[in-house]
Design a protein around this motif. Structure first.
Motif, mmCIF file in Angstrom:
data_model
loop_
_atom_site.group_PDB
_atom_site.id
_atom_site.type_symbol
_atom_site.label_atom_id
_atom_site.label_comp_id
_atom_site.label_asym_id
_atom_site.label_seq_id
_atom_site.Cartn_x
_atom_site.Cartn_y
_atom_site.Cartn_z
ATOM 1 N N ARG A 1 12.343 62.002 46.749
ATOM 2 C CA ARG A 1 12.170 62.471 45.374
ATOM 3 C C ARG A 1 11.613 63.888 45.423
ATOM 4 O O ARG A 1 10.770 64.201 46.257
ATOM 5 C CB ARG A 1 11.196 61.590 44.589
ATOM 6 C CG ARG A 1 11.515 60.107 44.581
ATOM 7 C CD ARG A 1 12.679 59.775 43.662
ATOM 8 N NE ARG A 1 12.725 58.354 43.373
ATOM 9 C CZ ARG A 1 13.165 57.403 44.186
ATOM 10 N NH1 ARG A 1 13.580 57.744 45.410
ATOM 11 N NH2 ARG A 1 13.191 56.138 43.817
ATOM 12 N N ILE A 2 12.066 64.731 44.516
ATOM 13 C CA ILE A 2 11.578 66.107 44.434
ATOM 14 C C ILE A 2 10.652 66.218 43.232
ATOM 15 O O ILE A 2 11.033 65.884 42.112
ATOM 16 C CB ILE A 2 12.742 67.106 44.297
ATOM 17 C CG1 ILE A 2 13.607 67.088 45.561
ATOM 18 C CG2 ILE A 2 12.208 68.520 44.045
ATOM 19 C CD1 ILE A 2 14.838 67.969 45.464
ATOM 20 N N GLY A 3 9.431 66.676 43.466
ATOM 21 C CA GLY A 3 8.508 66.913 42.370
ATOM 22 C C GLY A 3 7.358 65.920 42.318
ATOM 23 O O GLY A 3 7.265 64.982 43.106
ATOM 24 N N LEU A 4 6.463 66.151 41.359
ATOM 25 C CA LEU A 4 5.298 65.305 41.147
ATOM 26 C C LEU A 4 5.747 63.951 40.601
ATOM 27 O O LEU A 4 6.513 63.889 39.641
ATOM 28 C CB LEU A 4 4.359 65.979 40.151
ATOM 29 C CG LEU A 4 2.912 65.503 40.089
ATOM 30 C CD1 LEU A 4 2.154 65.956 41.322
ATOM 31 C CD2 LEU A 4 2.240 66.036 38.824
ATOM 32 N N VAL A 5 5.270 62.862 41.215
ATOM 33 C CA VAL A 5 5.670 61.533 40.767
ATOM 34 C C VAL A 5 4.668 60.996 39.742
ATOM 35 O O VAL A 5 3.531 61.461 39.645
ATOM 36 C CB VAL A 5 5.785 60.537 41.948
ATOM 37 C CG1 VAL A 5 6.900 60.968 42.884
ATOM 38 C CG2 VAL A 5 4.457 60.397 42.686
ATOM 39 N N SER A 6 5.095 59.987 38.999
ATOM 40 C CA SER A 6 4.233 59.368 37.993
ATOM 41 C C SER A 6 2.929 58.875 38.594
ATOM 42 O O SER A 6 1.865 58.951 37.972
ATOM 43 C CB SER A 6 4.992 58.203 37.340
ATOM 44 O OG SER A 6 4.157 57.476 36.471
ATOM 45 N N ASP A 7 2.992 58.389 39.826
ATOM 46 C CA ASP A 7 1.814 57.843 40.501
ATOM 47 C C ASP A 7 0.721 58.875 40.709
ATOM 48 O O ASP A 7 -0.436 58.528 40.968
ATOM 49 C CB ASP A 7 2.240 57.260 41.857
ATOM 50 C CG ASP A 7 1.277 56.209 42.378
ATOM 51 O OD1 ASP A 7 0.829 55.381 41.577
ATOM 52 O OD2 ASP A 7 0.987 56.215 43.584
ATOM 53 N N ALA A 8 1.055 60.154 40.581
ATOM 54 C CA ALA A 8 0.092 61.226 40.833
ATOM 55 C C ALA A 8 -0.960 61.345 39.741
ATOM 56 O O ALA A 8 -1.984 62.025 39.937
ATOM 57 C CB ALA A 8 0.819 62.567 40.972
ATOM 58 N N GLY B 1 8.833 57.671 40.000
ATOM 59 C CA GLY B 1 9.634 58.462 39.072
ATOM 60 C C GLY B 1 9.042 59.848 38.880
ATOM 61 O O GLY B 1 7.827 60.019 38.792
ATOM 62 N N THR B 2 9.904 60.863 38.810
ATOM 63 C CA THR B 2 9.450 62.236 38.579
ATOM 64 C C THR B 2 9.716 62.622 37.129
ATOM 65 O O THR B 2 10.495 61.992 36.431
ATOM 66 C CB THR B 2 10.146 63.214 39.530
ATOM 67 O OG1 THR B 2 11.572 63.085 39.386
ATOM 68 C CG2 THR B 2 9.774 62.934 40.979
ATOM 69 N N GLY B 3 9.041 63.678 36.677
ATOM 70 C CA GLY B 3 9.180 64.092 35.288
ATOM 71 C C GLY B 3 8.557 63.109 34.317
ATOM 72 O O GLY B 3 8.861 63.125 33.123
ATOM 73 N N ALA B 4 7.671 62.268 34.807
ATOM 74 C CA ALA B 4 7.107 61.195 33.985
ATOM 75 C C ALA B 4 5.611 61.352 33.753
ATOM 76 O O ALA B 4 4.972 60.467 33.181
ATOM 77 C CB ALA B 4 7.389 59.844 34.645
ATOM 78 N N SER B 5 5.025 62.462 34.197
ATOM 79 C CA SER B 5 3.602 62.709 33.986
ATOM 80 C C SER B 5 3.410 63.477 32.684
ATOM 81 O O SER B 5 3.955 64.574 32.517
ATOM 82 C CB SER B 5 3.016 63.516 35.152
ATOM 83 O OG SER B 5 3.037 62.756 36.341
ATOM 84 N N HIS B 6 2.650 62.900 31.774
ATOM 85 C CA HIS B 6 2.436 63.504 30.464
ATOM 86 C C HIS B 6 1.003 64.031 30.395
ATOM 87 O O HIS B 6 0.041 63.259 30.400
ATOM 88 C CB HIS B 6 2.707 62.476 29.358
ATOM 89 C CG HIS B 6 4.108 61.966 29.371
ATOM 90 N ND1 HIS B 6 5.123 62.518 28.608
ATOM 91 C CD2 HIS B 6 4.689 60.962 30.081
ATOM 92 C CE1 HIS B 6 6.260 61.876 28.841
ATOM 93 N NE2 HIS B 6 6.016 60.932 29.731
ATOM 94 N N GLU B 7 0.909 65.359 30.333
ATOM 95 C CA GLU B 7 -0.406 65.996 30.404
ATOM 96 C C GLU B 7 -1.353 65.538 29.297
ATOM 97 O O GLU B 7 -2.555 65.416 29.521
ATOM 98 C CB GLU B 7 -0.251 67.524 30.346
ATOM 99 C CG GLU B 7 0.376 68.143 31.589
ATOM 100 C CD GLU B 7 1.897 68.180 31.534
ATOM 101 O OE1 GLU B 7 2.502 68.874 32.377
ATOM 102 O OE2 GLU B 7 2.470 67.507 30.653
ATOM 103 N N VAL B 8 -0.831 65.273 28.113
ATOM 104 C CA VAL B 8 -1.685 64.842 27.003
ATOM 105 C C VAL B 8 -2.328 63.493 27.315
ATOM 106 O O VAL B 8 -3.515 63.267 27.037
ATOM 107 C CB VAL B 8 -0.880 64.772 25.688
ATOM 108 C CG1 VAL B 8 -1.708 64.139 24.582
ATOM 109 C CG2 VAL B 8 -0.435 66.168 25.266
ATOM 110 N N ASP B 9 -1.565 62.587 27.913
ATOM 111 C CA ASP B 9 -2.104 61.271 28.262
ATOM 112 C C ASP B 9 -3.152 61.381 29.377
ATOM 113 O O ASP B 9 -4.197 60.718 29.333
ATOM 114 C CB ASP B 9 -0.974 60.336 28.705
ATOM 115 C CG ASP B 9 0.028 60.071 27.584
ATOM 116 O OD1 ASP B 9 -0.335 60.271 26.416
ATOM 117 O OD2 ASP B 9 1.168 59.681 27.892
ATOM 118 N N ILE B 10 -2.859 62.210 30.383
ATOM 119 C CA ILE B 10 -3.827 62.399 31.468
ATOM 120 C C ILE B 10 -5.103 63.032 30.920
ATOM 121 O O ILE B 10 -6.215 62.662 31.312
ATOM 122 C CB ILE B 10 -3.235 63.266 32.594
ATOM 123 C CG1 ILE B 10 -1.918 62.673 33.115
ATOM 124 C CG2 ILE B 10 -4.234 63.407 33.742
ATOM 125 C CD1 ILE B 10 -1.183 63.574 34.086
ATOM 126 N N ALA B 11 -4.950 63.969 29.986
ATOM 127 C CA ALA B 11 -6.116 64.620 29.388
ATOM 128 C C ALA B 11 -6.976 63.618 28.626
ATOM 129 O O ALA B 11 -8.208 63.767 28.569
ATOM 130 C CB ALA B 11 -5.675 65.760 28.472
#
Length: 312
Positions: free
Chosen positions: A84-91, A256-266
């Motif tokens: 997979r290329i990129g930051l994964v959801s698990d990150a 999965g990549t493209g699945a990290s939502h900055e608002v939720d992490i914040a």
């Protein structure tokens, strides 16, 4: 704003060349923050464990007596390269832990220091393996769970918030964050009223929670189903542990990549910061000590659930 720090860390970790030293270097210029990293090699590669300490005004690291709060950014890996290329959801767990540490370091530098010490741990691996899981695939890790707990669950932590992406299931149908009941020494205790109040305050909404089972608080590797590793820190400590899940309405693979939502992490970052403020000041409880003692008197120890059990 916690969103600013979250976006900065997402951008930083979405890099195939990222490592623990680069993350630790973020904290080199701060007076009250200290970061260190250790590289550990396992059967499927290596990862860099990062420990960040934010000193409080009356923390035990300085000879004081204020409570020490622990935050664990739990994950398998921040990336699954080369598959997979990129930051994964698990990150998301790692992002939340590092962003929380950076915000606390900035606060302390400006004079807004917490009473007690805050210890934050996570690990940085941009090329972790993936593993099959129902209903969607999970991220694996280059090292086993015992090694992760050894480096991430520290004896100084008197209460632990374990932050983990928890999207690969059909149990939590809510986008944002949710908390678990408190887990301590094999007991699943009631939800902390203080933490529910903090969630209402930081999200501006009714608190979201998620159910856990006996299987979820037992160690990985015992051949039973776990929702994920969010409560694995509870098998390695007698301190109370609460899982802070970053969640989704749909079932999202950990790889999965493209699945990290900055608002939720914040949201998770804000919750962690406010909990750290209150816990180190002694105004928030993860569990009722008297009720826990009464449970143990009535039913005995449940520490066996922190072990691999009989026949292992």
């Amino acid at each position: 704003m916690s969103l600013t720090y979250t976006m900065q860390i997402v951008e930083m970790l979405d890099d195939p060349a990222i490592n623990g030293e680069k993350v630790a270097a973020l904290f080199s210029g701060y007076t009250y923050a200290k970061a260190e990293t250790t590289t550990v090699t396992g059967e499927q590669g290596s990862t860099d464990f990062v420990k960040i300490q934010i000193k409080g005004t009356n923390g035990k690291q300085s000879g004081g007596n204020a409570p020490t709060f622990g935050i664990v950014g739990r994950l398998g890996g921040i990336g699954a390269r080369p598959s997979r290329i990129g930051l994964v959801s698990d990150a998301d767990g790692a992002v939340a832990a590092v962003a929380t540490a950076l915000k606390l370091a900035e606060m302390a530098e400006k004079g807004d220091r917490l009473p007690g010490d805050v210890l934050l741990t996570t690990h940085i691996c941009p090329n972790a393996p993936t593993v099959p899981h129902e209903p969607v695939d999970f991220m694996g890790s280059p090292v086993d769970i015992l090694t992760m707990n050894k480096h991430e669950v520290l004896p100084e932590m008197e209460a632990i918030l374990s932050i983990d992406t928890t999207k690969g299931n059909k149990i939590i149908k809510h986008k944002g964050i949710a908390i678990s009941p408190t887990v301590k020494e094999g007991y699943i205790l009631k939800f902390s009223d203080d933490l529910l109040r903090i969630m209402e305050m930081t999200t501006g909404d009714l608190p979201s929670t998620f159910a856990i089972t006996t299987q979820d608080i037992t160690p990985y590797g015992n051949d039973v189903y776990h929702i994920n590793s969010i409560l694995q820190p509870a098998v390695a400590t007698n301190a109370p542990v609460v899982g802070l899940a970053i969640t989704a309405t749909s079932a999202v693979p950990g790889c999965g990549t493209g699945a990290s939502h900055e608002v939720d992490i914040a949201q998770a970052v804000r919750f962690a910061i406010e909990t750290a403020k209150e816990y180190t000041a002694g105004t928030t409880r993860f569990y009722d000590k008297n009720e826990f003692a009464h449970l143990q008197h009535l039913y005995g120890s449940m520490n066996v659930l922190q072990t691999m059990g009989k026949g292992k």
